[in-house]
Design a protein around this motif. Structure first.
Motif, PDB file in Angstrom:
ATOM      1  N   ARG A 272       6.223  -1.875   5.945  1.00 23.64           N
ATOM      2  CA  ARG A 272       5.254  -1.564   6.636  1.00 23.64           C
ATOM      3  C   ARG A 272       5.488  -1.948   8.168  1.00 23.64           C
ATOM      4  NH1 ARG A 272       1.803  -3.203   3.200  1.00 23.64           N
ATOM      5  NH2 ARG A 272       0.704  -1.394   2.458  1.00 23.64           N
TER       6      ARG A 272
ATOM      7  N   GLU B  27       1.276   4.486   4.479  1.00 29.11           N
ATOM      8  CA  GLU B  27       0.601   4.576   3.347  1.00 29.11           C
ATOM      9  C   GLU B  27       0.936   5.272   2.265  1.00 29.11           C
ATOM     10  OE1 GLU B  27      -1.056   1.645   1.957  1.00 29.11           O
ATOM     11  OE2 GLU B  27      -0.668   0.945   4.024  1.00 29.11           O
TER      12      GLU B  27
ATOM     13  N   GLU C  14       3.241   4.726  -0.983  1.00 32.73           N
ATOM     14  CA  GLU C  14       2.985   5.234  -2.437  1.00 32.73           C
ATOM     15  C   GLU C  14       4.187   6.003  -2.930  1.00 32.73           C
ATOM     16  OE1 GLU C  14       1.357   5.383  -5.614  1.00 32.73           O
ATOM     17  OE2 GLU C  14       0.342   4.187  -4.216  1.00 32.73           O
TER      18      GLU C  14
END
Length: 191
Positions: free
Chosen positions: A51, A65, A69
């Protein structure tokens, strides 16, 4: 625009604003995924590290995100596996105490439950002994007091508590010195 995203385009194709926006969004997602894969190619990373790396390139949060995923689905982002691998690697190559390992994992952004699970099986006595064995070559020829001081300080820097350090230092000394060099440990103050 990445070639992967626009591979089906041909010269002369007419693109609407909507189609251009869609292609740019796909390109952004693909770029973020490729960047994350490059970042992971050096070593395994925690989700927080991935991140942070993507934020460094000003990647939008929704793209980050989606990328995470996608990495989770591919089995490339899993904080539990990362923590276990980190502990195993450290235990093999740079032995540290349970407390030091937990601190490193928290710095990598892992939650307390994951950290506790990863370090719960750590045998500090075995790790301290392994660390001591790696250090013994530099301590050859030292008298007991210097040997004890240097090895104790080394193990303390690795985060081991005194209750683990003292017996390991005694064991290392007794295994590396002949009978003529033995000291009377009962009379010795090991503090």
């Amino acid at each position: 625009m990445a070639r992967i995203t626009a591979a089906w385009l041909k010269n002369g194709d007419e693109l609407s604003d909507e189609k251009i926006a869609k292609l740019l969004a796909e390109d952004s997602r693909e770029w973020a995924y490729q960047q994350a894969m490059l970042f992971l190619s050096y070593r395994a990373r925690s989700e927080k590290e991935i991140r942070q790396n993507l934020r460094k390139y000003e990647t939008p949060e929704e793209v980050i995100e989606e990328t995470l995923e996608r990495l989770r689905t591919a089995g490339l982002a899993n904080d539990n596996e990362f923590a276990q691998t980190w502990v195993e690697n450290r235990s093999t190559f740079h032995p540290r105490s349970r407390r030091a390992l937990a601190m490193e994992l928290r710095q990598k952004g892992l939650d307390d439950e994951t950290v506790h699970s990863a370090v719960s099986g750590v045998d500090e006595n075995a790790l301290a002994y392994a660390a001591a064995l790696k250090r013994l070559g530099r301590l050859k020829g030292l008298e007991w007091n210097d040997f004890r001081k240097k090895l104790s300080e080394f193990l303390a820097r690795r985060g081991f508590p005194y209750s683990v350090i003292a017996p390991v230092v005694l064991q290392a000394w007794s295994e590396t010195h002949t009978e003529g060099e033995q000291i009377n440990f009962e009379d010795e103050d090991i503090s």
